[in-house]
Motif scaffolding. Structure first.
Motif, mmCIF file in Angstrom:
data_model
loop_
_atom_site.group_PDB
_atom_site.id
_atom_site.type_symbol
_atom_site.label_atom_id
_atom_site.label_comp_id
_atom_site.label_asym_id
_atom_site.label_seq_id
_atom_site.Cartn_x
_atom_site.Cartn_y
_atom_site.Cartn_z
ATOM 1 N N GLU A 213 17.557 54.954 98.660
ATOM 2 C CA GLU A 213 16.443 53.467 97.543
ATOM 3 C C GLU A 213 14.921 53.258 98.448
ATOM 4 O OE1 GLU A 213 17.273 53.233 94.927
ATOM 5 O OE2 GLU A 213 19.605 54.320 95.552
ATOM 6 N N LYS A 214 14.537 54.049 99.705
ATOM 7 C CA LYS A 214 13.062 54.042 99.672
ATOM 8 C C LYS A 214 12.361 54.820 99.960
ATOM 9 C CE LYS A 214 15.663 52.174 104.578
ATOM 10 N NZ LYS A 214 15.992 51.160 103.345
ATOM 11 N N ASP A 215 11.174 54.458 99.503
ATOM 12 C CA ASP A 215 10.262 55.435 99.153
ATOM 13 C C ASP A 215 9.672 56.404 100.238
ATOM 14 O OD1 ASP A 215 10.086 54.522 96.677
ATOM 15 O OD2 ASP A 215 8.923 53.249 97.157
ATOM 16 N N GLU A 216 9.265 55.180 101.386
ATOM 17 C CA GLU A 216 9.255 55.868 102.569
ATOM 18 C C GLU A 216 9.832 55.047 103.818
ATOM 19 O OE1 GLU A 216 4.493 57.537 103.121
ATOM 20 O OE2 GLU A 216 4.599 55.230 104.040
ATOM 21 N N PHE A 217 10.019 55.574 105.297
ATOM 22 C CA PHE A 217 10.636 55.183 105.978
ATOM 23 C C PHE A 217 9.870 55.786 107.422
ATOM 24 C CE2 PHE A 217 12.641 58.427 104.354
ATOM 25 C CZ PHE A 217 12.784 59.647 105.548
ATOM 26 N N GLN B 207 12.924 52.883 111.870
ATOM 27 C CA GLN B 207 14.048 52.599 111.001
ATOM 28 C C GLN B 207 15.114 53.037 110.629
ATOM 29 O OE1 GLN B 207 11.470 52.989 107.679
ATOM 30 N NE2 GLN B 207 12.045 50.823 107.331
ATOM 31 N N ILE B 208 15.106 54.424 111.590
ATOM 32 C CA ILE B 208 16.368 54.936 111.662
ATOM 33 C C ILE B 208 16.873 54.937 112.379
ATOM 34 C CG2 ILE B 208 17.261 57.562 111.835
ATOM 35 C CD1 ILE B 208 16.613 56.901 108.815
ATOM 36 N N VAL B 209 16.721 54.258 113.703
ATOM 37 C CA VAL B 209 16.447 54.752 115.233
ATOM 38 C C VAL B 209 17.647 52.676 115.379
ATOM 39 C CG1 VAL B 209 15.909 53.296 117.597
ATOM 40 C CG2 VAL B 209 15.283 55.736 116.593
ATOM 41 N N SER B 210 16.899 52.400 114.468
ATOM 42 C CA SER B 210 16.567 50.398 114.053
ATOM 43 C C SER B 210 18.611 50.556 113.307
ATOM 44 C CB SER B 210 16.450 50.104 114.006
ATOM 45 O OG SER B 210 16.793 48.800 113.799
ATOM 46 N N ALA C 125 7.491 65.038 105.377
ATOM 47 C CA ALA C 125 6.653 63.996 106.866
ATOM 48 C C ALA C 125 5.303 63.812 106.647
ATOM 49 C CB ALA C 125 6.766 64.816 108.134
ATOM 50 N N HIS C 126 4.516 63.195 106.397
ATOM 51 C CA HIS C 126 2.794 62.148 106.165
ATOM 52 C C HIS C 126 2.901 62.422 107.527
ATOM 53 C CE1 HIS C 126 4.038 62.455 102.397
ATOM 54 N NE2 HIS C 126 5.165 61.481 102.252
ATOM 55 N N LYS D 281 11.068 61.414 100.656
ATOM 56 C CA LYS D 281 11.784 62.295 100.619
ATOM 57 C C LYS D 281 11.304 63.015 99.133
ATOM 58 C CE LYS D 281 14.329 58.759 97.385
ATOM 59 N NZ LYS D 281 13.100 57.699 98.133
ATOM 60 N N GLN D 282 11.675 64.413 99.405
ATOM 61 C CA GLN D 282 11.078 65.786 98.815
ATOM 62 C C GLN D 282 11.052 65.337 97.115
ATOM 63 O OE1 GLN D 282 8.467 68.313 99.548
ATOM 64 N NE2 GLN D 282 8.941 68.904 101.518
#
Length: 134
Positions: free
Chosen positions: A87-91, A95-98, A122-123, A133-134
């Motif tokens: 549901e996230k546009d960008e992360f 955020q994954i670690v947390s 990746a950006h 997401k692709q």
């Protein structure tokens, strides 16, 4: 209990078994025996709806295992990450670690793998990298 109700119950129990839920104290047998012996109608049970994401997660996990020959345990972690970011546009890595409690190196490795597999994009540079997401 109608034949249709029993068929529905058996399908639900099979899904629970596939998800590993039925391994709890012979859950399948006790659950079905109780329902049949008490002739409880399915409408009275008010079960939680089966989340379609759960089925999709299993399919995606198996696809990863088959396509890239990775261990099921790794595929499960990667699918969990994809589910989290759905549901996230960008992360970010942070955020994954947390959310998952991975160390930074592990999170970066998982995100790199998902990028290489084509699920993420990746950006930015190393310090300010974000993913989508692709």
């Amino acid at each position: 209990m109608t034949k249709e109700d029993k068929d529905i119950l058996l399908r639900l129990l099979q899904q629970h078994k596939e998800l590993g839920i039925s391994e709890q104290i012979d859950y399948q047998k006790h659950y079905l025996d109780s329902l049949i012996s008490n002739s409880v109608a399915l409408s009275d049970l008010s079960p939680e709806p089966i989340d379609s994401k759960m089925v999709d997660k299993q399919d995606l996990k198996q696809e990863m295992v088959d396509k890239w020959s990775i261990k099921p345990s790794l595929a499960e972690k990667l699918v969990d990450i994809l589910d989290f970011v759905a549901e996230k546009d960008e992360f970010t890595t942070e955020q994954i670690v947390s959310h998952f409690g991975f160390n930074t190196t592990t999170a970066k490795r998982y995100l790199r793998q998902l990028t290489e597999f084509g699920y993420l994009e990746a950006h930015g540079g190393n310090k300010n990298r974000t993913y989508s997401k692709q």
